[in-house]
Write an enzyme that holds these catalytic residues in place. Structure first.
Site, mmCIF file in Angstrom:
data_model
loop_
_atom_site.group_PDB
_atom_site.id
_atom_site.type_symbol
_atom_site.label_atom_id
_atom_site.label_comp_id
_atom_site.label_asym_id
_atom_site.label_seq_id
_atom_site.Cartn_x
_atom_site.Cartn_y
_atom_site.Cartn_z
ATOM 1 N N ASN A 88 7.229 -3.023 -7.526
ATOM 2 C CA ASN A 88 6.290 -2.279 -6.707
ATOM 3 C C ASN A 88 5.070 -1.791 -7.686
ATOM 4 O OD1 ASN A 88 7.751 -2.809 -4.392
ATOM 5 N ND2 ASN A 88 8.925 -1.103 -4.482
ATOM 6 N N SER A 158 6.547 6.945 -10.702
ATOM 7 C CA SER A 158 7.227 5.841 -11.455
ATOM 8 C C SER A 158 6.113 5.493 -12.492
ATOM 9 C CB SER A 158 7.729 4.723 -10.813
ATOM 10 O OG SER A 158 8.830 4.840 -9.806
ATOM 11 N N GLU A 364 10.659 5.690 -1.599
ATOM 12 C CA GLU A 364 9.805 5.121 -0.567
ATOM 13 C C GLU A 364 9.922 5.518 0.819
ATOM 14 O OE1 GLU A 364 7.685 2.497 -1.649
ATOM 15 O OE2 GLU A 364 8.471 1.713 -3.653
ATOM 16 N N GLY A 365 10.308 6.583 1.170
ATOM 17 C CA GLY A 365 10.477 7.064 2.378
ATOM 18 C C GLY A 365 12.146 7.085 2.477
ATOM 19 N N ASN A 368 15.834 9.018 6.318
ATOM 20 C CA ASN A 368 15.615 9.986 7.863
ATOM 21 C C ASN A 368 14.020 9.479 8.144
ATOM 22 O OD1 ASN A 368 18.060 11.256 8.014
ATOM 23 N ND2 ASN A 368 17.286 13.053 7.169
HETATM 24 O O1 GRA Z 1 -4.965 7.058 13.742
HETATM 25 P P1 GRA Z 1 -5.515 8.083 12.616
HETATM 26 O O2 GRA Z 1 -6.947 7.693 12.397
HETATM 27 O O3 GRA Z 1 -5.197 9.492 12.831
HETATM 28 O O4 GRA Z 1 -4.834 7.440 11.302
HETATM 29 C C1 GRA Z 1 -3.223 7.656 11.164
HETATM 30 C C2 GRA Z 1 -2.634 6.201 11.347
HETATM 31 O O5 GRA Z 1 -3.411 5.530 12.336
HETATM 32 C C3 GRA Z 1 -2.948 8.165 9.912
HETATM 33 O O6 GRA Z 1 -2.700 6.789 9.068
HETATM 34 C C4 GRA Z 1 -2.634 5.736 10.028
HETATM 35 N N1 GRA Z 1 -1.167 5.060 9.788
HETATM 36 C C5 GRA Z 1 -1.505 3.771 9.582
HETATM 37 N N2 GRA Z 1 -2.571 2.723 9.080
HETATM 38 C C6 GRA Z 1 -2.122 1.515 8.760
HETATM 39 C C7 GRA Z 1 -0.139 5.338 10.119
HETATM 40 N N3 GRA Z 1 0.624 4.275 9.730
HETATM 41 C C8 GRA Z 1 -0.070 3.282 9.472
HETATM 42 C C9 GRA Z 1 0.024 1.953 8.910
HETATM 43 N N4 GRA Z 1 1.263 1.552 8.848
HETATM 44 N N5 GRA Z 1 -0.963 1.132 8.683
HETATM 45 C C10 GRA Z 1 -1.639 9.061 9.796
HETATM 46 O O7 GRA Z 1 -0.588 8.535 10.624
HETATM 47 P P2 GRA Z 1 0.273 9.460 11.215
HETATM 48 O O8 GRA Z 1 1.441 8.675 11.909
HETATM 49 O O9 GRA Z 1 -0.315 10.409 12.011
HETATM 50 O O10 GRA Z 1 1.028 10.127 9.898
HETATM 51 P P3 GRA Z 1 2.272 10.786 9.770
HETATM 52 O O11 GRA Z 1 2.856 11.250 11.133
HETATM 53 O O12 GRA Z 1 2.268 11.596 8.690
HETATM 54 O O13 GRA Z 1 3.353 9.758 9.313
HETATM 55 C C11 GRA Z 1 4.494 9.343 9.581
HETATM 56 C C12 GRA Z 1 5.643 9.232 8.612
HETATM 57 C C13 GRA Z 1 6.666 10.457 8.443
HETATM 58 C C14 GRA Z 1 6.411 7.817 9.164
HETATM 59 C C15 GRA Z 1 4.980 9.195 7.512
HETATM 60 O O14 GRA Z 1 4.199 10.019 6.746
HETATM 61 C C16 GRA Z 1 5.873 8.511 6.274
HETATM 62 O O15 GRA Z 1 5.932 7.110 6.160
HETATM 63 N N6 GRA Z 1 6.363 9.568 5.369
HETATM 64 C C17 GRA Z 1 7.016 8.998 4.205
HETATM 65 C C18 GRA Z 1 6.607 8.980 2.887
HETATM 66 C C19 GRA Z 1 6.913 8.130 1.866
HETATM 67 O O16 GRA Z 1 7.525 6.838 2.099
HETATM 68 N N7 GRA Z 1 7.060 8.412 0.544
HETATM 69 C C20 GRA Z 1 7.362 7.638 -0.421
HETATM 70 C C21 GRA Z 1 6.382 7.884 -1.535
HETATM 71 S S1 GRA Z 1 6.154 6.360 -2.731
HETATM 72 C C22 GRA Z 1 7.658 6.252 -3.701
HETATM 73 O O17 GRA Z 1 8.585 6.830 -3.219
HETATM 74 C C23 GRA Z 1 7.412 5.633 -4.974
HETATM 75 C C24 GRA Z 1 8.774 4.891 -5.377
HETATM 76 C C25 GRA Z 1 8.568 3.991 -6.400
HETATM 77 C C26 GRA Z 1 9.850 3.288 -6.559
HETATM 78 O O18 GRA Z 1 10.637 3.725 -7.168
HETATM 79 O O19 GRA Z 1 10.278 2.083 -5.997
#
Ligand code: GRA
Length: 386
Positions: A88, A158, A364-365, A368
């Protein structure tokens, strides 16, 4: 529908498996204990073309595709969950973002190195107060002539302390909401405004994790990826790629647990017979066998869809990530039960699998967040696929 892997993919799987069994598995516990990140193994994975599977040949990849990418991820994670993180950090995150949205110059400058493992990559989304709630991030990038000035702090990144290149998300215009977030390709080394420090973790300890602090960090304006205001779309697009590889990592850890208990159940004797003869253990073996296969099929389906050009398959990607995380955690718990005290000892890798498996429900999310994406789609409140 064809469930058979092509000859090419079978050869890839076998060669990655052999590599992981010989060059990673025998050392994985020691590296984990010593918090050692084996840089030379990352380089070898790059030289084998593993990171480049999703990048075309003209930019240093092999173009084998997403199915190849997840198969390789699973095999590496089966030996060491820590080392699969590199998939990743190299290409699923920054590499693909550059391929899809970068200039020709950015592609030529970064892609060959990210594929070969010569350049170390990472991506920086999460902040102390913005984790599941990505849009709440506070990091800003202010235009100043031919530069941007970055301020803010990223956490749980990371590779932070080793990376050459980071895909960083920051607000160029906070008032504009999602339309005000932008993505930058930031070279982390030799910048007096950037400080990277290490963080400790209970598992995945041979994958380095750290904080990145930006204090009036000046970066060239050419570091902007595409245009200002594209960051929100790119951040979710990026997660939609990295989550499928993460899911494959969960399958790898679950498979490692299944491998371990299969061996142990047919070696270890109690009450005069192999412990595999006991139905309570058989129940767990059956459960693990089915769940590992089901999780793998979800991962393959999501990867296959990406190979068909459907990179916006958030629903299937979230299903794979959620289920693989659950399966890894349950499989490691069952392996711990079957191994008993030996599972709790560092003499066998089961304790490492148990510590590493927990991560798949966080990283990576969280589980929940994936469930939220799936349920909102099912209920018709918010379609997941773009
Ligand atoms: O329409 P707009 O102009 O308002 O834009 C929104 C939307 O259209 C804006 O982003 C756009 N959007 C997308 N655009 C293209 C949303 N999804 C997509 C997409 N798939 N493609 C904001 O969207 P929204 O839905 O209003 O945002 P929200 O409510 O904040 O998002 C929902 C959600 C909770 C699902 C999201 O924030 C989320 O997925 N949160 C989890 C965060 C996460 O996964 N963090 C991981 C960090 S990285 C990591 O862990 C590294 C690990 C490395 C390793 O060890 O592998």
């Amino acid at each position: 529908m064809d469930f058979a892997l092509s000859e090419e993919l079978l050869i890839l799987r076998d060669s990655v498996r052999k590599f992981a069994e010989k060059e990673i598995a025998p050392f994985a516990d020691k590296w984990d204990e010593e918090h050692h990140w084996p840089r030379e193994i990352i380089r070898k994975m790059g030289e084998m073309g593993l990171f480049g599977a999703i990048i075309p040949e003209q930019y240093g990849g092999t173009g084998m595709g997403w199915l190849a990418f997840v198969i390789a991820t699973e095999e590496i994670a089966r030996a060491s969950s820590s080392l699969r993180v590199a998939f990743n950090m190299q290409t699923a995150g920054p590499g693909m973002a550059i391929l899809l949205h970068g200039t020709e110059e950015q592609k030529k400058k970064y892609l060959p190195g990210l594929c070969s493992g010569e350049l170390i990559g990472c991506f920086a989304i999460t902040e102390p107060d913005a984790a599941s709630d990505v849009m709440a991030m506070k990091t800003t990038a202010k235009k100043d002539g031919d530069s941007y000035i970055l301020n803010g702090s990223k956490i749980w990144i990371s590779n932070a302390q080793y990376a050459d290149l980071a895909l960083v998300y920051a607000y160029t215009n906070k008032e504009a909401g999602p339309k005000g977030m932008s993505a930058f390709l930031v070279e982390l080394k030799n910048n007096p405004g950037i400080r990277c420090t290490a963080l400790d973790k209970m598992g995945t300890r041979s994958s380095p994790t750290g904080e990145i602090a930006f204090e009036d960090a000046r970066i060239p304006a050419s570091a902007l990826l595409d245009k200002e205001g594209r960051g929100a779309a790119y951040v979710f697009e990026c997660l939609n790629r990295t989550r499928v590889s993460c899911a494959a990592g969960g399958v790898g850890v679950a498979q490692a647990c299944l491998d371990a208990v299969t061996k142990y159940c047919t070696e270890r004797k109690q009450f005069g017979q192999e412990i595999g003869q006991f139905q309570m253990n058989q129940e767990m073996i059956a459960q693990m066998t089915v769940e590992v296969e089901a999780a793998r099929l979800l991962v393959y389906k999501a990867a296959w869809q990406k190979d068909q050009g459907n990179l916006g398959n958030t629903l299937e990607t979230s299903m794979a990530k959620f289920f693989a995380g659950e399966v890894a955690q349950r499989a490691s718990h069952m392996a711990m039960k079957i191994y008993g005290s030996y599972g709790y000892s560092p003499e066998y890798p089961v304790a490492r699998y148990y510590r590493d498996a927990v991560l798949y429900q966080i990283v990576e999310g969280t589980a929940n967040i994936q469930k939220m994406i799936i349920a909102l789609d099912q209920l018709g409140y918010r379609k997941a696929n773009k």
